[in-house]
Enzyme design. Structure first.
Site, short mmCIF file in Angstrom:
data_model
loop_
_atom_site.label_atom_id
_atom_site.label_comp_id
_atom_site.label_asym_id
_atom_site.label_seq_id
_atom_site.Cartn_x
_atom_site.Cartn_y
_atom_site.Cartn_z
N LYS A 75 0.84 -1.19 0.00
CA LYS A 75 0.00 0.00 0.00
C LYS A 75 0.89 1.26 0.00
O LYS A 75 2.11 1.17 0.25
CB LYS A 75 -0.91 -0.05 1.23
CG LYS A 75 -1.94 -1.21 1.18
CD LYS A 75 -2.69 -1.31 2.50
CE LYS A 75 -3.79 -2.35 2.44
NZ LYS A 75 -4.45 -2.54 3.76
N TYR A 88 -12.65 -4.39 -3.23
CA TYR A 88 -13.25 -4.76 -1.94
C TYR A 88 -14.71 -5.21 -2.07
O TYR A 88 -15.32 -5.61 -1.09
CB TYR A 88 -13.10 -3.62 -0.93
CG TYR A 88 -11.68 -3.57 -0.38
CD1 TYR A 88 -11.22 -4.56 0.50
CD2 TYR A 88 -10.78 -2.59 -0.78
CE1 TYR A 88 -9.91 -4.54 0.98
CE2 TYR A 88 -9.48 -2.57 -0.30
CZ TYR A 88 -9.05 -3.54 0.57
OH TYR A 88 -7.76 -3.54 1.05
N ASN A 99 -1.63 -0.26 7.32
CA ASN A 99 -0.95 -1.50 7.71
C ASN A 99 -0.04 -2.06 6.61
O ASN A 99 0.19 -3.26 6.54
CB ASN A 99 -1.98 -2.53 8.17
CG ASN A 99 -3.07 -2.76 7.15
OD1 ASN A 99 -2.96 -2.30 6.01
ND2 ASN A 99 -4.10 -3.49 7.52
N HIS A 132 -1.77 -5.27 1.55
CA HIS A 132 -2.97 -6.09 1.37
C HIS A 132 -2.51 -7.49 1.00
O HIS A 132 -1.61 -7.65 0.18
CB HIS A 132 -3.87 -5.55 0.25
CG HIS A 132 -4.89 -6.57 -0.17
ND1 HIS A 132 -6.02 -6.79 0.57
CD2 HIS A 132 -4.90 -7.49 -1.17
CE1 HIS A 132 -6.70 -7.79 0.00
NE2 HIS A 132 -6.04 -8.22 -1.04
N GLU A 145 -9.10 -11.63 -6.99
CA GLU A 145 -8.28 -10.41 -6.90
C GLU A 145 -7.16 -10.41 -7.95
O GLU A 145 -6.85 -9.37 -8.52
CB GLU A 145 -7.69 -10.29 -5.50
CG GLU A 145 -8.76 -9.95 -4.46
CD GLU A 145 -8.22 -9.86 -3.04
OE1 GLU A 145 -9.00 -9.50 -2.16
OE2 GLU A 145 -7.04 -10.18 -2.81
P1 ADP Z 1 -6.97 -7.44 5.78
O1 ADP Z 1 -6.29 -6.37 4.96
O2 ADP Z 1 -6.13 -7.86 6.95
O3 ADP Z 1 -7.48 -8.59 4.98
P2 ADP Z 1 -9.72 -6.50 5.94
O4 ADP Z 1 -9.98 -7.19 4.63
O5 ADP Z 1 -10.64 -6.80 7.06
O6 ADP Z 1 -8.24 -6.73 6.46
O7 ADP Z 1 -9.76 -4.92 5.71
C1 ADP Z 1 -9.15 -4.35 4.57
C2 ADP Z 1 -8.36 -3.12 4.97
O8 ADP Z 1 -9.25 -2.10 5.44
C3 ADP Z 1 -7.38 -3.32 6.13
O9 ADP Z 1 -6.14 -3.85 5.70
C4 ADP Z 1 -7.25 -1.90 6.66
O10 ADP Z 1 -6.35 -1.12 5.87
C5 ADP Z 1 -8.66 -1.36 6.48
N1 ADP Z 1 -9.53 -1.53 7.65
C6 ADP Z 1 -10.06 -2.68 8.12
N2 ADP Z 1 -10.85 -2.46 9.16
C7 ADP Z 1 -10.85 -1.13 9.39
C8 ADP Z 1 -11.48 -0.27 10.34
N3 ADP Z 1 -12.30 -0.74 11.28
N4 ADP Z 1 -11.23 1.06 10.29
C9 ADP Z 1 -10.41 1.56 9.34
N5 ADP Z 1 -9.79 0.80 8.42
C10 ADP Z 1 -9.99 -0.53 8.42
MG MG Z 2 -9.06 -8.72 3.61
#
Ligand code: ADP
Ligand code: MG
Length: 203
Positions: free
Chosen positions: A16, A56, A158, A161, A172
């Site tokens: 990212k 998403y 974070n 992805h 994806e």
């Molecule tokens: P991952 O990336 O670990 O698979 P998710 O698919 O649940 O996590 O969420 C996608 C991305 O959305 C996360 O990596 C993070 O950047 C963001 N995200 C997830 N939950 C939240 C939240 N509650 N508030 C803000 N950003 C979030």
């Molecule tokens: Mg995810």
């Protein structure tokens, strides 16, 4: 080669914009390489908001699940979440993600190897850096949290992805790469990981 063999499993990773800005590209790629995984596709681009929204929306349940996960994390800490409606939380997250992903270049990659989806998720660590395990990329290199993201009305930063399941990975990869951009080649080191008979080591 048998297409169903576990060593053919592929997953999508996106570094990212914060991963690029933190100059962690080499570190992140190195973490996956040293597991024995093979890089089979790579591109750098600034995605459009539509591309991120579609990414998403590939899993119709994602919005609800992301909302539920955030609510559960607040409850675990004994705190009241900003909203108890998972879809409302999901809508806010997707808005934040569109701003996050379009803020600068990202690097999209396809990684291949046995249990690629699971292994990449393990090395990457849990969604929230604050609580992701030490030793994982998110646990070692970044400090963001749901609380920080909610306080400032943005997505959790974070670095990475990584696809969450084989089905998610397949959808994806097709969303980010043309079939021809994913390369089919052999790494010399695969012999020691995957060949049934290990021979040819002794001179
Ligand atoms: P991952 O990336 O670990 O698979 P998710 O698919 O649940 O996590 O969420 C996608 C991305 O959305 C996360 O990596 C993070 O950047 C963001 N995200 C997830 N939950 C939240 C939240 N509650 N508030 C803000 N950003 C979030
Ligand atoms: Mg995810």
């Amino acid at each position: 080669m048998n297409d169903k063999h576990p060593k053919t499993e592929k997953t999508l990773v996106i570094i990212k914009p914060d991963g690029i800005q933190r100059t962690l590209v080499g570190e992140i790629i190195g973490r996956y390489e040293r597991m024995g995984l093979k890089l089979v596709g790579l591109k750098m681009a600034v995605p459009t908001a539509e591309h991120v929204e579609k990414h998403y929306s590939l899993d119709p349940n994602w919005k609800r699940l992301v909302g539920e996960k955030a609510i559960a994390s607040y409850e675990k800490k004994g705190q009241e979440p900003p909203s108890r409606d998972p879809i409302e939380v999901g809508d806010r997250v997707i808005d934040g993600l569109k701003k996050y992903f379009t803020s600068g270049p990202v690097i999209a990659m396809v990684w291949q190897g046995a249990h690629a989806v699971e292994i990449i998720r393990k090395v990457t660590g849990g969604t929230e850096p604050r609580s992701s395990d030490v030793g994982t990329i998110r646990g070692d290199f970044v400090l963001d949290s749901y609380q920080m993201a909610d306080t400032d009305g943005r997505a959790v930063r974070n670095l990475i992805h990584a696809s969450g399941s084989i089905e998610e990975a397949n959808a994806e990869i097709a969303h980010w790469f043309d079939e021809k951009e994913v390369l089919n080649y052999r790494l010399v080191q695969e012999a020691i990981m995957y060949d049934v008979n290990i021979d040819g080591i002794w001179e």
